[in-house]
Design a protein around this motif. Structure first.
Motif, PDB file in Angstrom:
ATOM      1  N   ALA A 163     -81.721 -66.630 -70.545  1.00  0.00           N
ATOM      2  CA  ALA A 163     -80.455 -67.252 -70.175  1.00  0.00           C
ATOM      3  C   ALA A 163     -79.692 -67.781 -71.373  1.00  0.00           C
ATOM      4  O   ALA A 163     -78.476 -68.003 -71.292  1.00  0.00           O
ATOM      5  N   HIS A 164     -80.375 -67.982 -72.494  1.00  0.00           N
ATOM      6  CA  HIS A 164     -79.687 -68.494 -73.674  1.00  0.00           C
ATOM      7  C   HIS A 164     -78.770 -67.436 -74.278  1.00  0.00           C
ATOM      8  O   HIS A 164     -77.777 -67.769 -74.932  1.00  0.00           O
ATOM      9  N   TRP A 165     -79.084 -66.136 -74.042  1.00  0.00           N
ATOM     10  CA  TRP A 165     -78.344 -65.067 -74.708  1.00  0.00           C
ATOM     11  C   TRP A 165     -77.541 -64.192 -73.768  1.00  0.00           C
ATOM     12  O   TRP A 165     -76.714 -63.394 -74.226  1.00  0.00           O
ATOM     13  N   VAL A 166     -77.772 -64.287 -72.477  1.00  0.00           N
ATOM     14  CA  VAL A 166     -76.971 -63.513 -71.525  1.00  0.00           C
ATOM     15  C   VAL A 166     -76.676 -64.371 -70.299  1.00  0.00           C
ATOM     16  O   VAL A 166     -77.586 -64.919 -69.673  1.00  0.00           O
ATOM     17  N   GLY A 167     -75.383 -64.506 -70.012  1.00  0.00           N
ATOM     18  CA  GLY A 167     -74.950 -65.301 -68.871  1.00  0.00           C
ATOM     19  C   GLY A 167     -73.677 -64.716 -68.287  1.00  0.00           C
ATOM     20  O   GLY A 167     -73.442 -63.510 -68.354  1.00  0.00           O
ATOM     21  N   PHE A 168     -72.851 -65.581 -67.709  1.00  0.00           N
ATOM     22  CA  PHE A 168     -71.660 -65.136 -66.991  1.00  0.00           C
ATOM     23  C   PHE A 168     -70.375 -65.481 -67.739  1.00  0.00           C
ATOM     24  O   PHE A 168     -70.258 -66.538 -68.352  1.00  0.00           O
ATOM     25  N   ASP A 169     -69.429 -64.560 -67.640  1.00  0.00           N
ATOM     26  CA  ASP A 169     -68.018 -64.887 -67.829  1.00  0.00           C
ATOM     27  C   ASP A 169     -67.455 -64.924 -66.412  1.00  0.00           C
ATOM     28  O   ASP A 169     -67.253 -63.877 -65.794  1.00  0.00           O
ATOM     29  N   PHE A 170     -67.216 -66.120 -65.898  1.00  0.00           N
ATOM     30  CA  PHE A 170     -66.880 -66.303 -64.489  1.00  0.00           C
ATOM     31  C   PHE A 170     -65.371 -66.184 -64.296  1.00  0.00           C
ATOM     32  O   PHE A 170     -64.605 -67.032 -64.758  1.00  0.00           O
ATOM     33  N   ASP A 171     -64.957 -65.117 -63.616  1.00  0.00           N
ATOM     34  CA  ASP A 171     -63.544 -64.918 -63.288  1.00  0.00           C
ATOM     35  C   ASP A 171     -63.299 -65.486 -61.901  1.00  0.00           C
ATOM     36  O   ASP A 171     -63.789 -64.956 -60.901  1.00  0.00           O
ATOM     37  N   ILE A 172     -62.534 -66.578 -61.845  1.00  0.00           N
ATOM     38  CA  ILE A 172     -62.367 -67.313 -60.598  1.00  0.00           C
ATOM     39  C   ILE A 172     -61.617 -66.493 -59.545  1.00  0.00           C
ATOM     40  O   ILE A 172     -61.918 -66.575 -58.346  1.00  0.00           O
ATOM     41  N   ALA A 173     -60.678 -65.650 -59.964  1.00  0.00           N
ATOM     42  CA  ALA A 173     -59.942 -64.836 -58.990  1.00  0.00           C
ATOM     43  C   ALA A 173     -60.853 -63.799 -58.338  1.00  0.00           C
ATOM     44  O   ALA A 173     -60.857 -63.632 -57.120  1.00  0.00           O
ATOM     45  N   TYR A 174     -61.639 -63.110 -59.159  1.00  0.00           N
ATOM     46  CA  TYR A 174     -62.566 -62.125 -58.600  1.00  0.00           C
ATOM     47  C   TYR A 174     -63.607 -62.805 -57.713  1.00  0.00           C
ATOM     48  O   TYR A 174     -64.011 -62.264 -56.684  1.00  0.00           O
ATOM     49  N   ALA A 175     -64.058 -63.991 -58.120  1.00  0.00           N
ATOM     50  CA  ALA A 175     -65.042 -64.717 -57.310  1.00  0.00           C
ATOM     51  C   ALA A 175     -64.453 -65.154 -55.981  1.00  0.00           C
ATOM     52  O   ALA A 175     -65.137 -65.162 -54.955  1.00  0.00           O
ATOM     53  N   THR A 176     -63.173 -65.529 -55.983  1.00  0.00           N
ATOM     54  CA  THR A 176     -62.505 -65.906 -54.737  1.00  0.00           C
ATOM     55  C   THR A 176     -62.395 -64.709 -53.810  1.00  0.00           C
ATOM     56  O   THR A 176     -62.603 -64.820 -52.593  1.00  0.00           O
TER      57      THR A 176
END
Length: 274
Positions: A163-176
């Motif tokens: 988890a230290h090297w790979v995580g999320f770029d969270f796009d709020i529109a796509y998540a909605t």
């Protein structure tokens, strides 16, 4: 140096692609951003195959004028590619902490489901290159077209990885869009433990409520995304990573649209963080 307690608000540099990277930091400062999400893409400010000649001057020119570069956006998907090794290897010298990779086919059909072990292997290898260059990746929950992936899909792929090297770029529109009537809170709860970056965009539904509809991009705050709840959740989680604004709603006035979206974000952050 004191650690940040609020996010670094960045403009995705491709929004100003007509401005060369030499003049880019002056414009970024004049607009009032904290930093820039530098586009290192085939049609971006730095062309990947020209990274040996372009990337260091671009990064040094931007950071040398007091503008932060907390992340770069790329199309990289394979660690063994020469472009991946050169781009990440050069960016680490300036201390860029995060990169957004390209997109993998992670969902949508039985054939693609069979490809998930391959996708996981490619992400794992790229994250190892990121670890070597001290750059963590944020996989975006990109949902348009065949190369889309929901937060749930991505989490299945990256959950076994460091988890230290790979995580999320969270796009709020796509998540909605993913969450539907329940909104973004379910996808965000999954992403928060590995949240590296945030992408802010908004949209309106175009079409009849009873029939097929498409998501039409719009200025932040004019669409269906519940930004007050989202920023409150980020503040509660003490998120202090980069927030990037893509300003992709086809504005008639480019500068005015950028200023509108930035002012909206500043207002939301003030309300959430105080």
């Amino acid at each position: 140096m004191r650690a940040r307690v609020t996010p670094v608000v960045c403009l995705y540099s491709k929004v100003l692609i007509k401005v060369g990277y030499i003049d880019l930091p002056m414009i970024i400062q004049a607009l009032g951003f904290d930093g820039v999400d530098l586009s290192v893409e085939p049609d971006g400010h730095v062309i990947p195959e020209k990274a040996p000649n372009q990337l260091m001057p671009a990064l040094e020119g931007i950071t040398g004028r007091g503008v932060d570069v907390p992340m770069i956006t790329t199309t990289l998907t394979k660690a063994q590619d020469k472009d991946s090794q050169e781009v990440l290897g050069l960016a680490t010298y300036i201390g860029v902490p995060f990169f957004r990779p390209g997109h993998w086919k992670c969902t949508g059909s039985v054939q693609i489901e069979m490809q998930l072990p391959y996708v996981q292997r490619e992400i794992a290898m790229l994250s190892q290159l990121g670890r070597y260059t001290k750059m963590a990746m944020g996989v975006q929950n990109y949902m348009d077209g065949a190369e889309g992936a929901s937060v749930t899909d991505i989490n299945r792929v990256i959950r076994p990885l460091d988890a230290h090297w790979v995580g999320f770029d969270f796009d709020i529109a796509y998540a909605t869009r993913e969450g539907g009537a329940a909104g973004f809170e379910g996808p965000l709860a999954i992403a928060l433990p590995r949240l590296n970056m945030v992408t802010l965009r908004d949209f309106k539904w175009d079409g009849p409520e009873s029939g097929p509809r498409t998501a039409k991009p719009c200025p932040l705050g004019d669409g269906v995304v519940d930004f007050p709840r989202f920023f409150a959740a980020l503040a509660k989680a003490r998120f202090a990573g980069p927030i990037t604004l893509p300003v992709d709603h086809s504005p008639t006035g480019e500068v005015e649209a950028i200023k509108h979206d930035l002012a909206f974000v500043r207002k939301q952050m003030k309300a959430a963080w105080g």
